[in-house]
Design a protein around this motif. Structure first.
Motif, PDB file in Angstrom:
ATOM      1  N   CYS A 275     -23.860 -23.142  21.970  1.00  0.00           N
ATOM      2  CA  CYS A 275     -23.463 -22.268  20.868  1.00  0.00           C
ATOM      3  C   CYS A 275     -21.970 -21.959  20.981  1.00  0.00           C
ATOM      4  CB  CYS A 275     -24.257 -20.970  20.891  1.00  0.00           C
ATOM      5  SG  CYS A 275     -23.805 -19.868  19.536  1.00  0.00           S
ATOM      6  N   THR A 276     -21.254 -22.144  19.888  1.00  0.00           N
ATOM      7  CA  THR A 276     -19.811 -21.865  19.896  1.00  0.00           C
ATOM      8  C   THR A 276     -19.465 -20.534  19.253  1.00  0.00           C
ATOM      9  OG1 THR A 276     -19.534 -23.114  17.851  1.00  0.00           O
ATOM     10  CG2 THR A 276     -19.188 -24.309  19.928  1.00  0.00           C
ATOM     11  N   SER A 277     -20.451 -19.857  18.677  1.00  0.00           N
ATOM     12  CA  SER A 277     -20.148 -18.571  18.047  1.00  0.00           C
ATOM     13  C   SER A 277     -20.585 -17.373  18.886  1.00  0.00           C
ATOM     14  CB  SER A 277     -20.762 -18.495  16.643  1.00  0.00           C
ATOM     15  OG  SER A 277     -22.149 -18.628  16.693  1.00  0.00           O
ATOM     16  N   CYS A 278     -21.341 -17.596  19.951  1.00  0.00           N
ATOM     17  CA  CYS A 278     -21.749 -16.489  20.830  1.00  0.00           C
ATOM     18  C   CYS A 278     -20.520 -15.741  21.332  1.00  0.00           C
ATOM     19  CB  CYS A 278     -22.510 -17.018  22.049  1.00  0.00           C
ATOM     20  SG  CYS A 278     -24.204 -17.513  21.769  1.00  0.00           S
ATOM     21  N   LYS A 279     -20.603 -14.407  21.323  1.00  0.00           N
ATOM     22  CA  LYS A 279     -19.512 -13.573  21.840  1.00  0.00           C
ATOM     23  C   LYS A 279     -20.072 -12.625  22.888  1.00  0.00           C
ATOM     24  CE  LYS A 279     -18.161 -11.892  17.794  1.00  0.00           C
ATOM     25  NZ  LYS A 279     -17.376 -11.098  16.836  1.00  0.00           N
ATOM     26  N   HIS A 280     -19.243 -12.333  23.880  1.00  0.00           N
ATOM     27  CA  HIS A 280     -19.605 -11.276  24.811  1.00  0.00           C
ATOM     28  C   HIS A 280     -19.536  -9.961  24.053  1.00  0.00           C
ATOM     29  CE1 HIS A 280     -19.800 -13.860  28.244  1.00  0.00           C
ATOM     30  NE2 HIS A 280     -18.567 -14.282  28.072  1.00  0.00           N
ATOM     31  N   LYS A 281     -20.496  -9.093  24.261  1.00  0.00           N
ATOM     32  CA  LYS A 281     -20.546  -7.822  23.528  1.00  0.00           C
ATOM     33  C   LYS A 281     -19.269  -7.018  23.709  1.00  0.00           C
ATOM     34  CE  LYS A 281     -25.448  -7.535  23.382  1.00  0.00           C
ATOM     35  NZ  LYS A 281     -26.649  -6.841  23.424  1.00  0.00           N
TER      36      LYS A 281
ATOM     37  N   PRO B 224     -17.215 -17.880  24.694  1.00  0.00           N
ATOM     38  CA  PRO B 224     -17.166 -18.766  25.847  1.00  0.00           C
ATOM     39  C   PRO B 224     -17.722 -20.172  25.608  1.00  0.00           C
ATOM     40  CG  PRO B 224     -18.981 -17.238  26.086  1.00  0.00           C
ATOM     41  CD  PRO B 224     -18.216 -16.827  24.850  1.00  0.00           C
ATOM     42  N   GLY B 225     -18.303 -20.427  24.444  1.00  0.00           N
ATOM     43  CA  GLY B 225     -18.936 -21.712  24.197  1.00  0.00           C
ATOM     44  C   GLY B 225     -18.008 -22.905  24.341  1.00  0.00           C
ATOM     45  N   TYR B 226     -16.810 -22.803  23.802  1.00  0.00           N
ATOM     46  CA  TYR B 226     -15.875 -23.928  23.885  1.00  0.00           C
ATOM     47  C   TYR B 226     -15.481 -24.234  25.324  1.00  0.00           C
ATOM     48  CZ  TYR B 226     -15.513 -23.572  18.831  1.00  0.00           C
ATOM     49  OH  TYR B 226     -15.811 -23.546  17.492  1.00  0.00           O
ATOM     50  N   GLU B 227     -15.254 -23.196  26.109  1.00  0.00           N
ATOM     51  CA  GLU B 227     -14.932 -23.393  27.522  1.00  0.00           C
ATOM     52  C   GLU B 227     -16.125 -23.988  28.261  1.00  0.00           C
ATOM     53  OE1 GLU B 227     -13.541 -20.886  31.500  1.00  0.00           O
ATOM     54  OE2 GLU B 227     -13.771 -19.824  29.599  1.00  0.00           O
ATOM     55  N   LEU B 228     -17.321 -23.519  27.932  1.00  0.00           N
ATOM     56  CA  LEU B 228     -18.529 -24.046  28.562  1.00  0.00           C
ATOM     57  C   LEU B 228     -18.698 -25.529  28.242  1.00  0.00           C
ATOM     58  CD1 LEU B 228     -21.037 -23.092  30.245  1.00  0.00           C
ATOM     59  CD2 LEU B 228     -22.220 -22.905  28.069  1.00  0.00           C
ATOM     60  N   ILE B 229     -18.467 -25.922  27.001  1.00  0.00           N
ATOM     61  CA  ILE B 229     -18.565 -27.335  26.617  1.00  0.00           C
ATOM     62  C   ILE B 229     -17.583 -28.171  27.430  1.00  0.00           C
ATOM     63  CG2 ILE B 229     -18.103 -28.999  24.756  1.00  0.00           C
ATOM     64  CD1 ILE B 229     -19.165 -26.818  22.800  1.00  0.00           C
ATOM     65  N   GLU B 230     -16.335 -27.724  27.497  1.00  0.00           N
ATOM     66  CA  GLU B 230     -15.307 -28.482  28.225  1.00  0.00           C
ATOM     67  C   GLU B 230     -15.670 -28.645  29.700  1.00  0.00           C
ATOM     68  OE1 GLU B 230     -10.695 -27.872  29.563  1.00  0.00           O
ATOM     69  OE2 GLU B 230     -11.291 -27.079  27.616  1.00  0.00           O
ATOM     70  N   LYS B 231     -16.070 -27.554  30.340  1.00  0.00           N
ATOM     71  CA  LYS B 231     -16.425 -27.614  31.761  1.00  0.00           C
ATOM     72  C   LYS B 231     -17.682 -28.443  31.992  1.00  0.00           C
ATOM     73  CE  LYS B 231     -14.110 -23.543  33.510  1.00  0.00           C
ATOM     74  NZ  LYS B 231     -14.211 -22.328  34.315  1.00  0.00           N
TER      75      LYS B 231
ATOM     76  N   PRO C  48     -25.554 -14.337  25.082  1.00  0.00           N
ATOM     77  CA  PRO C  48     -24.545 -15.412  25.090  1.00  0.00           C
ATOM     78  C   PRO C  48     -24.250 -15.872  26.517  1.00  0.00           C
ATOM     79  CG  PRO C  48     -23.495 -13.291  24.687  1.00  0.00           C
ATOM     80  CD  PRO C  48     -24.971 -13.043  24.726  1.00  0.00           C
ATOM     81  N   CYS C  49     -23.993 -17.038  26.673  1.00  0.00           N
ATOM     82  CA  CYS C  49     -23.890 -18.134  25.730  1.00  0.00           C
ATOM     83  C   CYS C  49     -25.202 -18.943  25.803  1.00  0.00           C
ATOM     84  CB  CYS C  49     -22.705 -18.990  26.118  1.00  0.00           C
ATOM     85  SG  CYS C  49     -22.145 -20.159  24.901  1.00  0.00           S
TER      86      CYS C  49
ATOM     87  N   PRO D 192     -19.341 -20.143  31.640  1.00  0.00           N
ATOM     88  CA  PRO D 192     -18.584 -21.274  32.165  1.00  0.00           C
ATOM     89  C   PRO D 192     -18.151 -21.053  33.613  1.00  0.00           C
ATOM     90  CG  PRO D 192     -17.518 -20.376  30.181  1.00  0.00           C
ATOM     91  CD  PRO D 192     -18.695 -19.514  30.509  1.00  0.00           C
ATOM     92  N   GLU D 193     -18.060 -19.803  34.031  1.00  0.00           N
ATOM     93  CA  GLU D 193     -17.601 -19.497  35.393  1.00  0.00           C
ATOM     94  C   GLU D 193     -18.684 -19.706  36.448  1.00  0.00           C
ATOM     95  OE1 GLU D 193     -15.514 -17.557  32.263  1.00  0.00           O
ATOM     96  OE2 GLU D 193     -17.536 -17.035  32.900  1.00  0.00           O
TER      97      GLU D 193
END
Length: 135
Positions: A12-18, A24-31, A61-62, A81-82
């Motif tokens: 998911c690329t639209s999930c946001k931390h509250k 974080p979706g884009y970073e998760l995809i890259e990693k 999320p995510c 992603p971390e």
């Protein structure tokens, strides 16, 4: 491993931390792409990784989904992603060799044991006999 089976990991690329604008979706995809590539031929050729605007896991999320041809689909939440790349790659290796994609929560790696939002059985589409349609 059966190389004819195609697998996909969707993040998911639209999930946001509250309370933040952090997505974080884009970073998760890259990693995840880098980690899958580093895992070598055992899974690199068998998995496509992509993003999608929403998987309705907004409270956790995510969210990350695993899909495979004629396999159960899994949706996991609370992935970061971390912290969760190793578990996500380990599950990709496991999922790739599961005949029907089905596994118990105790068999999943690390955090994925307790972060499952859904396990959806593979779609079984029955085709009606053409003779029955004529009668």
């Amino acid at each position: 491993m059966d190389r004819t089976t195609q697998h996909r990991i969707t993040v998911c690329t639209s999930c946001k931390h509250k309370g933040t604008d952090c997505r974080p979706g884009y970073e998760l995809i890259e990693k995840l792409r880098k980690a899958i590539a580093a895992a070598g031929d055992s899974i690199t050729e068998d998995f496509a990784i992509s993003g999608v605007a929403c998987m309705a896991g907004c409270d956790r999320p995510c969210t990350v989904a695993y899909h495979g041809t004629q396999k159960a689909t899994y949706l996991f939440g609370d992935m970061t992603p971390e912290d969760d790349i190793d578990d996500l790659v380990a599950f990709a290796k496991q999922y790739a060799v599961l005949h029907d994609g089905w596994c118990s929560s105790v068999d999943r790696p690390g955090k994925l044991r307790k972060s499952t939002l859904a396990r959806v059985p593979a779609a079984m589409i029955a085709l009606e006999d053409s003779k029955a349609l004529v009668s």
